[in-house]
Design an enzyme around this catalytic site. Structure first.
Site: not given
Length: 458
Positions: A270-276, A295, A391
């Site tokens: 679940c990659a969005g928004p892409g920071g990790k 995503e 989170c």
């Protein structure tokens, strides 16, 4: 008759009201919308700072201001026209929590009320706000808490949190080393804006080159003094990125738990928004691994592509439901599942989140988290490593999900995640152990309240 001139409502108040309206009407995210509006209006620094305080401060204590407005007006909040209510909320924050001159706060709010709902609304706003400003915030809090005896209700009223959130955070602290004795401190920190955290992507930037202080826990973390981070060396190039240190540690727990073997395949489910994903891609490139970032929505997938643009290598982005990996046809050596959650661990950064979420959201999210965990389990190669991250510290979204997946998948075992993070941070994480998982806290670790559990297929 001479037409009444258009009021000179300050740009900060206009922008703040626009954000409050968007949050109420469209479920907009204040931390995403506000910077766009400030940039579009070319807002001077001082005015931008005031708009930021008005917006985030009002949203953070929305429930408290609603209770004050209801008491001062003699009306239920539901009986006040929503556009007018937003104006009253904004003014209540100025009167009770800032050094704004009371006459300026009331005068400008009356003008905004007139623009939003007409002359009658202006008179109503004037009368209500004069009653609000007749007492300070401490007096209003004392009045609103009179007669409350339940500890969670008292803490909720005093700290501007919904009661169910206070109860959930108490249970989450109680399940973690250190217990819940410092719950009031956590709630206090929730109401203080978080510092701007930055990450220097490994192999592409060095924290020392920014000239900024290092975060005490993340080896890649930098602490910005505030303001626009675009001026920090490396930010415009995309190799230094805004990212909470808790998110950095969650990604590093997966990438640095053990050495990387060349040719490993990694999945960010679940990659969005892409920071990790950007941090994973940089770590993968350094170790000779490849990354697939998945995503659900096309719009968020484009954000992931943008985040990965500065990272060399062959990281790919796909758009689709992560549950599709449950068929087990594609296997990965390391998987990050940063699951959709209530977000109650990031209340410092998302001021409206505490009022947007409801207790009934938790079971729905837990069901989704379970489906995604099952997909990640199916997609993990033998001997592979899975990081389950949220989170949110809520027990039903974290510990219970891990216990459930371990009970249903006997080939999986939990990894002592606090020990892994202790090696990364070069020291033990006091007050973070929750069983075999790590639960970070803003008041203990200066991070968002990230939950991280490493699992492996035996």
């Amino acid at each position: 008759m001479t037409a009444r001139p258009r009021s000179a409502v300050s740009p900060a108040r206009r922008i703040a009201l626009e954000v409050l309206t968007a949050v109420r009407e469209r479920d907009a995210y204040a931390n995403l919308l506000l910077p766009v509006l400030l940039q579009r209006a070319a807002t001077p620094a001082a005015e931008a700072a005031f708009a930021t305080e008005l917006t985030y401060g009002t949203l953070r204590r929305l429930g408290h201001y609603d209770a004050v407005i209801a008491a001062a007006s003699g009306r239920a909040i539901s009986a006040i026209d929503p556009p007018l209510l937003d104006v009253l909320r904004l003014a209540a924050h100025q009167l009770l929590a800032t050094r704004t001159a009371p006459h300026a706060a009331v005068h400008q709010a009356v003008d905004q009320a007139r623009e939003a709902a007409g002359k009658g609304a202006a008179g109503f706003a004037n009368a209500v706000l004069r009653r609000v400003g007749a007492a300070d915030d401490a007096a209003w809090t004392e009045r609103l808490t009179a007669g409350l005896t339940d500890p969670d209700e008292l803490l909720a009223a005093r700290s501007a949190h919904p009661t169910w959130v206070v109860a959930a955070l108490r249970a989450a602290l109680a399940a973690t080393d250190g217990g819940d004795a410092d719950l009031d401190r956590l709630l206090e920190v929730d109401n203080v804006p978080a510092p701007v955290g930055l990450v220097a992507l490994p192999g592409l930037a060095e924290p020392a080159a920014t000239g900024l202080p290092r975060h005490p826990l993340s080896p890649l973390g930098i602490e910005s003094p505030g303001g626009d981070p675009a001026g920090v060396p490396g930010v415009r190039e995309g190799v230094v990125r805004v990212q909470d240190p808790g998110s950095q540690l969650a990604a590093l727990a997966l990438t640095r738990a053990r050495p990387v073997a060349a040719g490993e395949r990694w999945l960010d489910l679940c990659a969005g928004p892409g920071g990790k994903a950007a941090l994973l891609a940089a770590e993968a490139a350094a170790g000779g691994a490849s990354l697939l970032a998945n995503e659900l929505t096309a719009a968020r997938a484009r954000l992931v592509e943008r985040a990965l643009a500065a990272v060399p290598g062959d990281a790919r982005v796909e758009t689709g439901d992560g549950v599709r990996f449950a068929d087990g046809t594609d296997r990965f050596d390391r998987i990050l599942l940063d699951a959709p959650c209530t977000g109650l661990g990031a209340l410092r950064r998302r001021p409206e989140a505490r009022w947007r979420k409801r207790p009934e959201d938790v079971p729905e999210l837990a069901a989704l988290q379970t489906r995604l965990l099952d997909a990640a389990v199916a997609a993990l190669a033998p001997g592979g490593l899975l990081a389950y991250v949220t989170c949110s510290p809520v027990v039903a979204e974290t510990t219970e999900r891990v216990e459930d997946v371990l009970a249903r998948h006997p080939g999986f075992v939990a990894v002592e995640t606090t020990e892994v993070l202790g090696r990364i941070t070069s020291g033990p994480l006091a007050g973070a152990r929750r069983g075999t998982a790590a639960q970070l806290w803003p008041h203990r670790h200066a991070t968002d309240a990230m939950f991280v559990q490493l699992l492996t297929r035996s």
